[in-house]
Design a protein around this motif. Structure first.
Motif, PDB file in Angstrom:
ATOM      1  N   LEU A   1      -7.872  12.901   6.211  1.00 25.83           N
ATOM      2  CA  LEU A   1      -8.511  11.597   7.607  1.00 25.83           C
ATOM      3  C   LEU A   1      -8.122   9.924   6.391  1.00 25.83           C
ATOM      4  O   LEU A   1      -7.375   9.456   6.695  1.00 25.83           O
ATOM      5  CB  LEU A   1      -9.928  11.767   7.387  1.00 25.83           C
ATOM      6  N   PHE A   2      -8.008  10.041   5.092  1.00 26.65           N
ATOM      7  CA  PHE A   2      -8.219   8.702   4.136  1.00 26.65           C
ATOM      8  C   PHE A   2      -6.658   8.861   4.114  1.00 26.65           C
ATOM      9  O   PHE A   2      -5.964   7.650   4.623  1.00 26.65           O
ATOM     10  CB  PHE A   2      -8.374   9.570   2.668  1.00 26.65           C
ATOM     11  N   LYS A   3      -5.644   9.599   4.302  1.00 24.62           N
ATOM     12  CA  LYS A   3      -3.711   9.323   4.401  1.00 24.62           C
ATOM     13  C   LYS A   3      -3.921   8.907   5.672  1.00 24.62           C
ATOM     14  O   LYS A   3      -3.245   8.335   5.562  1.00 24.62           O
ATOM     15  CB  LYS A   3      -3.658  10.808   3.830  1.00 24.62           C
ATOM     16  N   ARG A   4      -4.247   9.193   6.317  1.00 19.67           N
ATOM     17  CA  ARG A   4      -4.162   8.743   8.013  1.00 19.67           C
ATOM     18  C   ARG A   4      -4.443   7.286   8.274  1.00 19.67           C
ATOM     19  O   ARG A   4      -3.711   6.470   8.683  1.00 19.67           O
ATOM     20  CB  ARG A   4      -4.439   9.715   9.096  1.00 19.67           C
ATOM     21  N   THR A   5      -6.254   7.306   7.380  1.00 18.11           N
ATOM     22  CA  THR A   5      -6.454   5.400   7.487  1.00 18.11           C
ATOM     23  C   THR A   5      -5.437   4.782   6.839  1.00 18.11           C
ATOM     24  O   THR A   5      -4.495   3.493   7.411  1.00 18.11           O
ATOM     25  CB  THR A   5      -8.015   5.708   6.824  1.00 18.11           C
ATOM     26  N   ILE A   6      -5.125   4.353   5.674  1.00 19.90           N
ATOM     27  CA  ILE A   6      -4.410   3.944   4.611  1.00 19.90           C
ATOM     28  C   ILE A   6      -2.691   4.182   5.537  1.00 19.90           C
ATOM     29  O   ILE A   6      -2.807   2.658   5.473  1.00 19.90           O
ATOM     30  CB  ILE A   6      -4.141   4.703   3.849  1.00 19.90           C
ATOM     31  N   GLN A   7      -2.052   4.808   5.795  1.00 23.75           N
ATOM     32  CA  GLN A   7      -0.714   4.751   6.624  1.00 23.75           C
ATOM     33  C   GLN A   7      -0.858   3.775   7.766  1.00 23.75           C
ATOM     34  O   GLN A   7      -0.267   3.279   8.350  1.00 23.75           O
ATOM     35  CB  GLN A   7      -0.509   6.222   7.042  1.00 23.75           C
ATOM     36  N   THR A   8      -1.857   3.703   8.194  1.00 23.92           N
ATOM     37  CA  THR A   8      -2.255   2.857   9.695  1.00 23.92           C
ATOM     38  C   THR A   8      -2.804   1.533   9.464  1.00 23.92           C
ATOM     39  O   THR A   8      -2.290   0.719  10.007  1.00 23.92           O
ATOM     40  CB  THR A   8      -3.605   3.407  10.511  1.00 23.92           C
ATOM     41  N   ILE A   9      -2.936   1.683   7.906  1.00 19.40           N
ATOM     42  CA  ILE A   9      -3.710   0.366   7.772  1.00 19.40           C
ATOM     43  C   ILE A   9      -2.076  -0.387   7.502  1.00 19.40           C
ATOM     44  O   ILE A   9      -1.939  -1.549   7.186  1.00 19.40           O
ATOM     45  CB  ILE A   9      -5.314   0.107   6.567  1.00 19.40           C
ATOM     46  N   SER A  10      -1.253   0.610   7.186  1.00 22.90           N
ATOM     47  CA  SER A  10      -0.133   0.059   6.085  1.00 22.90           C
ATOM     48  C   SER A  10       1.199  -0.838   6.611  1.00 22.90           C
ATOM     49  O   SER A  10       1.563  -1.746   6.702  1.00 22.90           O
ATOM     50  CB  SER A  10       0.437   0.281   4.679  1.00 22.90           C
ATOM     51  N   TYR A  11       1.022  -0.255   8.093  1.00 23.33           N
ATOM     52  CA  TYR A  11       1.950  -0.389   8.846  1.00 23.33           C
ATOM     53  C   TYR A  11       1.701  -1.275  10.575  1.00 23.33           C
ATOM     54  O   TYR A  11       2.333  -2.379  10.982  1.00 23.33           O
ATOM     55  CB  TYR A  11       3.124   0.731   9.675  1.00 23.33           C
ATOM     56  N   LEU A  12      -0.164  -1.610  10.107  1.00 21.43           N
ATOM     57  CA  LEU A  12      -0.624  -2.755  11.027  1.00 21.43           C
ATOM     58  C   LEU A  12       0.218  -3.811  11.197  1.00 21.43           C
ATOM     59  O   LEU A  12       0.667  -4.843  11.742  1.00 21.43           O
ATOM     60  CB  LEU A  12      -1.908  -2.784  10.735  1.00 21.43           C
ATOM     61  N   PRO A  13       0.292  -4.669   9.747  1.00 23.35           N
ATOM     62  CA  PRO A  13       1.271  -6.244   9.594  1.00 23.35           C
ATOM     63  C   PRO A  13       2.111  -5.738  10.563  1.00 23.35           C
ATOM     64  O   PRO A  13       3.303  -7.107  10.696  1.00 23.35           O
ATOM     65  CB  PRO A  13       1.427  -5.737   7.900  1.00 23.35           C
ATOM     66  N   HIS A  14       3.680  -4.425  10.348  1.00 23.19           N
ATOM     67  CA  HIS A  14       4.526  -4.870  10.929  1.00 23.19           C
ATOM     68  C   HIS A  14       4.689  -5.345  12.411  1.00 23.19           C
ATOM     69  O   HIS A  14       5.387  -5.763  12.570  1.00 23.19           O
ATOM     70  CB  HIS A  14       5.095  -3.135  10.851  1.00 23.19           C
ATOM     71  N   PHE A  15       3.697  -4.941  13.135  1.00 17.20           N
ATOM     72  CA  PHE A  15       3.438  -5.592  14.427  1.00 17.20           C
ATOM     73  C   PHE A  15       2.663  -6.998  14.806  1.00 17.20           C
ATOM     74  O   PHE A  15       2.561  -7.865  15.730  1.00 17.20           O
ATOM     75  CB  PHE A  15       2.565  -4.840  15.786  1.00 17.20           C
ATOM     76  N   LEU A  16       2.617  -7.900  13.413  1.00 13.07           N
ATOM     77  CA  LEU A  16       2.330  -8.896  13.519  1.00 13.07           C
ATOM     78  C   LEU A  16       3.676  -9.710  13.635  1.00 13.07           C
ATOM     79  O   LEU A  16       4.644  -9.921  13.173  1.00 13.07           O
ATOM     80  CB  LEU A  16       1.671  -9.622  12.463  1.00 13.07           C
ATOM     81  N   SER A  17       3.720 -10.980  14.694  1.00  9.59           N
ATOM     82  CA  SER A  17       4.819 -12.344  14.185  1.00  9.59           C
ATOM     83  C   SER A  17       5.214 -12.867  12.974  1.00  9.59           C
ATOM     84  O   SER A  17       3.903 -12.703  12.347  1.00  9.59           O
ATOM     85  CB  SER A  17       4.870 -12.819  15.437  1.00  9.59           C
ATOM     86  N   TRP A  18       5.921 -13.113  12.500  1.00  7.23           N
ATOM     87  CA  TRP A  18       6.205 -14.204  11.028  1.00  7.23           C
ATOM     88  C   TRP A  18       5.697 -15.137  11.456  1.00  7.23           C
ATOM     89  O   TRP A  18       4.961 -16.035  10.415  1.00  7.23           O
ATOM     90  CB  TRP A  18       7.414 -14.221  10.978  1.00  7.23           C
ATOM     91  N   ILE A  19       5.538 -15.602  12.442  1.00  6.44           N
ATOM     92  CA  ILE A  19       4.370 -17.028  12.617  1.00  6.44           C
ATOM     93  C   ILE A  19       3.237 -17.171  12.284  1.00  6.44           C
ATOM     94  O   ILE A  19       2.444 -17.286  11.085  1.00  6.44           O
ATOM     95  CB  ILE A  19       4.666 -17.067  14.045  1.00  6.44           C
ATOM     96  N   ILE A  20       2.555 -15.374  12.469  1.00  4.37           N
ATOM     97  CA  ILE A  20       0.854 -15.074  12.049  1.00  4.37           C
ATOM     98  C   ILE A  20       1.160 -14.838  10.460  1.00  4.37           C
ATOM     99  O   ILE A  20       0.254 -15.180  10.102  1.00  4.37           O
ATOM    100  CB  ILE A  20       0.573 -14.354  12.889  1.00  4.37           C
ATOM    101  N   VAL A  21       2.114 -14.067  10.123  1.00  2.10           N
ATOM    102  CA  VAL A  21       2.556 -13.494   8.481  1.00  2.10           C
ATOM    103  C   VAL A  21       2.448 -14.837   7.752  1.00  2.10           C
ATOM    104  O   VAL A  21       1.911 -15.370   6.625  1.00  2.10           O
ATOM    105  CB  VAL A  21       3.598 -12.207   8.936  1.00  2.10           C
ATOM    106  N   THR A  22       2.945 -15.713   7.721  1.00  3.52           N
ATOM    107  CA  THR A  22       3.642 -16.716   7.936  1.00  3.52           C
ATOM    108  C   THR A  22       2.215 -17.640   7.935  1.00  3.52           C
ATOM    109  O   THR A  22       2.206 -18.472   6.381  1.00  3.52           O
ATOM    110  CB  THR A  22       4.785 -18.185   8.030  1.00  3.52           C
TER     111      THR A  22
END
Length: 324
Positions: free
Chosen positions: A126-147
């Motif tokens: 459960l902890f492993k899947r939680t960390i993995q999900t949190i880690s790749y969520l920023p990939h789906f943000l556009s660079w406008i939001i990230v910047t």
């Protein structure tokens, strides 16, 4: 029945196989009509959107004027390419592009591999899947939001980076991070890592799961601890994936990015933030020099193709995995 040696039987089978007429290419294609029809839309897509636009490369050898017909354009040969390699602005842009691309590549590979290996060592599912999900969520943000997040975090007024550093006593007053040219490349690299590290680690996690568990058991019997198993079992097990991805990424060495540099850049750091893509935008759309912008794009494409073949040849020379 006479039992001939294997070598004699092999030679006889090879000789018989040489007498069999080869199937023609047309006959093989007709035998795979379903696959041909299925691949037709993809082939048309590639031809229309990838190969047909190459016709526009002719603009690099002209003083292109949009109002003129193709036959009325003035041909100037390699004039624009000569200008590129003697123009201090383009040479500075090339330096920025290579530097930021190398920083992104090195940090991206190192952090993704280390993160995947460490995450693989987490035993709580459960902890492993939680960390993995949190880690790749920023990939789906556009660079406008990230910047926007990066600019807010580095802001002089209540930016979290300055606040934390001041609380820890590391700095006495806020730092204008985005106004110091020497910091810009590091900020871009850190932004790429934060956005893509989780997504890039997925393929390494998949490669790690394909490693034979008996190798870990054998290493444990030999007295290896967890770190030694990472070093001598996990890393060699994903070596082929790392090499293939590295070859693919070398071809993008001149793709340092556009959005993050364009959105975070300003007049103070312009000598450190401009990339080839921003150079093409500036000369192609803002100034209207389409020929010079096309020449810069051709240069980037030729360098990328050359680097892919060079990296593939080097990998072949050392006997490692390769694309071609």
């Amino acid at each position: 029945m006479t039992d001939y040696p294997k070598s004699i039987r092999a030679k006889g089978e090879k000789a018989r196989s040489l007498n069999v007429p080869k199937e023609s290419l047309w006959r093989r294609l007709m035998g795979q009509k379903q696959l041909m029809w299925m691949s037709l839309p993809i082939v048309l897509y590639v031809l229309v959107f990838s190969y047909y636009p190459i016709w526009g490369w002719t603009m690099a050898f002209q003083n292109y004027k949009p109002a003129r017909d193709f036959m009325d354009q003035e041909w100037v040969g390699f004039k624009h390419f000569q200008f590129l390699f003697t123009d201090p602005t383009f040479l500075n842009v090339l330096r920025n592009t290579l530097a930021m691309s190398l920083i992104n590549m090195v940090l991206g590979f190192a952090t993704a591999i280390v993160f995947a290996i460490l995450l693989n060592e987490v035993k709580t599912r459960l902890f492993k899947r939680t960390i993995q999900t949190i880690s790749y969520l920023p990939h789906f943000l556009s660079w406008i939001i990230v910047t926007g997040i990066v600019a807010s975090s580095l802001s002089v007024d209540d930016g979290i980076v300055n606040v934390v550093l001041m609380k820890l006593g590391l700095i006495s007053q806020p730092i204008m991070w985005l106004s110091i040219p020497e910091y810009f490349w590091g900020i871009v690299g850190a932004s790429h890592v934060w956005k893509e590290v989780g997504w890039n680690a997925i393929i390494y996690l998949a490669a790690i799961t394909s490693i034979d568990p008996s190798l870990y058991e054998a290493a444990e019997i030999d007295g290896a601890n967890r770190y030694q198993k990472m070093l001598y079992v996990t890393l060699p097990g994903i070596k082929s994936i790392v090499i293939i991805l590295m070859i693919m990424n070398i071809g993008w060495i001149l793709e340092a990015g556009f959005e993050v540099q364009y959105l975070l850049g300003n007049g103070v750091v312009v000598d450190w933030s401009q990339t080839i893509d921003i150079f093409v935008l500036k000369y192609g759309l803002q100034i209207g020099n389409y020929s010079l912008a096309t020449a810069a794009g051709i240069f980037k494409t030729i360098v990328s193709i050359t680097l892919i073949f060079a990296a593939n040849t080097i990998a072949k020379r050392f006997g490692d995995e390769r694309l071609i």
